[in-house]
Design a protein around this motif. Structure first.
Motif, PDB file in Angstrom:
ATOM      1  N   PHE A  12       0.877  -1.296  -0.099  1.00 55.26           N
ATOM      2  CA  PHE A  12       0.053  -0.226   0.243  1.00 55.26           C
ATOM      3  C   PHE A  12       0.528   1.117  -0.197  1.00 55.26           C
ATOM      4  O   PHE A  12       1.548   1.340   0.774  1.00 55.26           O
ATOM      5  CB  PHE A  12      -0.797  -0.190   1.150  1.00 55.26           C
ATOM      6  CG  PHE A  12      -2.025  -1.207   0.908  1.00 55.26           C
ATOM      7  CD1 PHE A  12      -3.052  -0.901   0.138  1.00 55.26           C
ATOM      8  CD2 PHE A  12      -1.919  -2.524   1.586  1.00 55.26           C
ATOM      9  CE1 PHE A  12      -4.158  -1.524   0.678  1.00 55.26           C
ATOM     10  CE2 PHE A  12      -2.654  -3.418   1.547  1.00 55.26           C
ATOM     11  CZ  PHE A  12      -3.485  -3.316   0.574  1.00 55.26           C
ATOM     12  N   ALA A  13       0.404   2.211  -0.924  1.00 52.98           N
ATOM     13  CA  ALA A  13       0.594   3.596  -0.820  1.00 52.98           C
ATOM     14  C   ALA A  13      -0.326   4.659  -0.847  1.00 52.98           C
ATOM     15  O   ALA A  13      -0.999   4.410  -1.236  1.00 52.98           O
ATOM     16  CB  ALA A  13       1.055   3.521  -2.743  1.00 52.98           C
ATOM     17  N   ASP A  14       0.228   5.351   0.649  1.00 54.96           N
ATOM     18  CA  ASP A  14      -1.163   6.355   0.992  1.00 54.96           C
ATOM     19  C   ASP A  14      -2.849   5.000   1.094  1.00 54.96           C
ATOM     20  O   ASP A  14      -3.494   5.902   0.317  1.00 54.96           O
ATOM     21  CB  ASP A  14      -1.335   7.386   0.337  1.00 54.96           C
ATOM     22  CG  ASP A  14       0.229   8.028   0.397  1.00 54.96           C
ATOM     23  OD1 ASP A  14       0.312   8.849   1.549  1.00 54.96           O
ATOM     24  OD2 ASP A  14       0.680   8.822  -0.458  1.00 54.96           O
ATOM     25  N   ASP A  15      -3.011   4.222   1.924  1.00 53.47           N
ATOM     26  CA  ASP A  15      -4.364   3.549   1.983  1.00 53.47           C
ATOM     27  C   ASP A  15      -4.299   2.780   0.900  1.00 53.47           C
ATOM     28  O   ASP A  15      -5.726   2.472   0.190  1.00 53.47           O
ATOM     29  CB  ASP A  15      -4.723   4.477   2.399  1.00 53.47           C
ATOM     30  CG  ASP A  15      -7.007   3.839   2.961  1.00 53.47           C
ATOM     31  OD1 ASP A  15      -5.567   2.221   3.507  1.00 53.47           O
ATOM     32  OD2 ASP A  15      -7.457   3.592   2.712  1.00 53.47           O
ATOM     33  N   ILE A  16      -2.871   3.238  -0.701  1.00 48.66           N
ATOM     34  CA  ILE A  16      -4.210   2.091  -2.041  1.00 48.66           C
ATOM     35  C   ILE A  16      -2.891   1.649  -2.543  1.00 48.66           C
ATOM     36  O   ILE A  16      -1.714   1.505  -2.116  1.00 48.66           O
ATOM     37  CB  ILE A  16      -4.212   3.510  -2.913  1.00 48.66           C
ATOM     38  CG1 ILE A  16      -5.296   4.961  -2.557  1.00 48.66           C
ATOM     39  CG2 ILE A  16      -4.537   3.219  -4.497  1.00 48.66           C
ATOM     40  CD1 ILE A  16      -6.352   4.363  -2.468  1.00 48.66           C
ATOM     41  N   CYS A  17      -3.164   0.372  -2.786  1.00 46.54           N
ATOM     42  CA  CYS A  17      -2.842  -0.983  -2.715  1.00 46.54           C
ATOM     43  C   CYS A  17      -2.567  -0.448  -4.087  1.00 46.54           C
ATOM     44  O   CYS A  17      -2.603  -0.315  -5.430  1.00 46.54           O
ATOM     45  CB  CYS A  17      -3.418  -2.134  -3.506  1.00 46.54           C
ATOM     46  SG  CYS A  17      -3.484  -4.142  -3.559  1.00 46.54           S
ATOM     47  N   ILE A  18      -0.751  -1.049  -4.615  1.00 50.06           N
ATOM     48  CA  ILE A  18      -0.040  -0.697  -6.093  1.00 50.06           C
ATOM     49  C   ILE A  18      -0.577  -1.747  -6.721  1.00 50.06           C
ATOM     50  O   ILE A  18       0.170  -1.847  -8.079  1.00 50.06           O
ATOM     51  CB  ILE A  18       1.074  -0.650  -5.412  1.00 50.06           C
ATOM     52  CG1 ILE A  18       1.585  -0.996  -4.512  1.00 50.06           C
ATOM     53  CG2 ILE A  18       1.841   1.324  -4.894  1.00 50.06           C
ATOM     54  CD1 ILE A  18       3.654  -0.839  -4.477  1.00 50.06           C
ATOM     55  N   LEU A  50      -3.301   4.587 -12.891  1.00 50.84           N
ATOM     56  CA  LEU A  50      -2.070   5.539 -13.754  1.00 50.84           C
ATOM     57  C   LEU A  50      -2.048   6.524 -13.334  1.00 50.84           C
ATOM     58  O   LEU A  50      -0.687   6.559 -13.790  1.00 50.84           O
ATOM     59  CB  LEU A  50      -3.829   6.436 -14.692  1.00 50.84           C
ATOM     60  CG  LEU A  50      -3.145   7.399 -15.883  1.00 50.84           C
ATOM     61  CD1 LEU A  50      -2.194   6.358 -16.501  1.00 50.84           C
ATOM     62  CD2 LEU A  50      -4.142   7.879 -16.484  1.00 50.84           C
ATOM     63  N   ALA A  51      -2.332   7.365 -12.283  1.00 49.63           N
ATOM     64  CA  ALA A  51      -1.769   7.644 -10.958  1.00 49.63           C
ATOM     65  C   ALA A  51       0.002   7.113 -10.651  1.00 49.63           C
ATOM     66  O   ALA A  51       1.040   8.167 -10.277  1.00 49.63           O
ATOM     67  CB  ALA A  51      -2.927   8.777 -10.384  1.00 49.63           C
ATOM     68  N   LEU A  52      -0.306   6.264 -10.348  1.00 44.29           N
ATOM     69  CA  LEU A  52       0.756   5.998  -9.518  1.00 44.29           C
ATOM     70  C   LEU A  52       2.070   5.423 -10.537  1.00 44.29           C
ATOM     71  O   LEU A  52       3.145   5.946 -10.226  1.00 44.29           O
ATOM     72  CB  LEU A  52       0.660   4.329  -8.505  1.00 44.29           C
ATOM     73  CG  LEU A  52      -0.755   4.838  -7.376  1.00 44.29           C
ATOM     74  CD1 LEU A  52      -0.532   3.359  -6.895  1.00 44.29           C
ATOM     75  CD2 LEU A  52       0.389   4.888  -6.752  1.00 44.29           C
ATOM     76  N   LYS A  53       1.385   4.733 -11.759  1.00 40.88           N
ATOM     77  CA  LYS A  53       2.281   4.520 -12.986  1.00 40.88           C
ATOM     78  C   LYS A  53       2.751   6.453 -13.117  1.00 40.88           C
ATOM     79  O   LYS A  53       4.195   6.047 -13.668  1.00 40.88           O
ATOM     80  CB  LYS A  53       1.017   3.888 -13.846  1.00 40.88           C
ATOM     81  CG  LYS A  53       2.470   3.690 -15.096  1.00 40.88           C
ATOM     82  CD  LYS A  53       1.643   3.140 -16.574  1.00 40.88           C
ATOM     83  CE  LYS A  53       2.830   2.593 -17.908  1.00 40.88           C
ATOM     84  NZ  LYS A  53       1.719   1.760 -18.237  1.00 40.88           N
ATOM     85  N   LEU A  54       2.094   7.074 -13.245  1.00 41.32           N
ATOM     86  CA  LEU A  54       2.880   8.474 -13.657  1.00 41.32           C
ATOM     87  C   LEU A  54       3.721   8.895 -13.183  1.00 41.32           C
ATOM     88  O   LEU A  54       4.752   9.423 -12.834  1.00 41.32           O
ATOM     89  CB  LEU A  54       1.282   9.301 -14.394  1.00 41.32           C
ATOM     90  CG  LEU A  54       0.582   9.152 -15.077  1.00 41.32           C
ATOM     91  CD1 LEU A  54      -0.158  10.128 -15.180  1.00 41.32           C
ATOM     92  CD2 LEU A  54       1.489   9.007 -16.289  1.00 41.32           C
ATOM     93  N   ALA A  55       3.709   8.601 -11.630  1.00 40.08           N
ATOM     94  CA  ALA A  55       3.983   8.597 -10.170  1.00 40.08           C
ATOM     95  C   ALA A  55       5.080   8.137 -10.245  1.00 40.08           C
ATOM     96  O   ALA A  55       6.211   7.614  -9.516  1.00 40.08           O
ATOM     97  CB  ALA A  55       3.847   9.293  -8.589  1.00 40.08           C
ATOM     98  N   GLY A  56       5.353   6.886 -10.873  1.00 38.83           N
ATOM     99  CA  GLY A  56       6.268   5.968 -11.081  1.00 38.83           C
ATOM    100  C   GLY A  56       6.571   5.125  -9.846  1.00 38.83           C
ATOM    101  O   GLY A  56       7.419   4.037  -9.463  1.00 38.83           O
TER     102      GLY A  56
END
Length: 61
Positions: A12-18, A50-56
């Motif tokens: 998890f990153a900020d409560d969101i499963c990556i 998509l946001a996680l991907k853009l943030a790497g």
């Protein structure tokens, strides 16, 4: 019903499963959601991934 989107990367990153893009709350309640609610969760999860991907920060299977 919509298939569970889990890809067995439960970090998890900020409560969101990556892995799947769902929040901890959405994962916990997945089995109780109806088809329309699951579609909404999946659409929101796609945007988060998509946001996680853009943030790497996105992981793949």
């Amino acid at each position: 019903m919509s298939k569970n989107p889990c890809i067995d990367i439960c970090k998890f990153a900020d409560d969101i499963c990556i892995g799947c893009g769902r929040s901890k709350r959405e994962i916990k309640h997945w089995k109780k959601l109806d088809k329309a609610e699951r579609r909404v969760v999946l659409a929101e999860a796609d945007l988060r991934l998509l946001a996680l991907k853009l943030a790497g920060r996105r992981k793949s299977r």
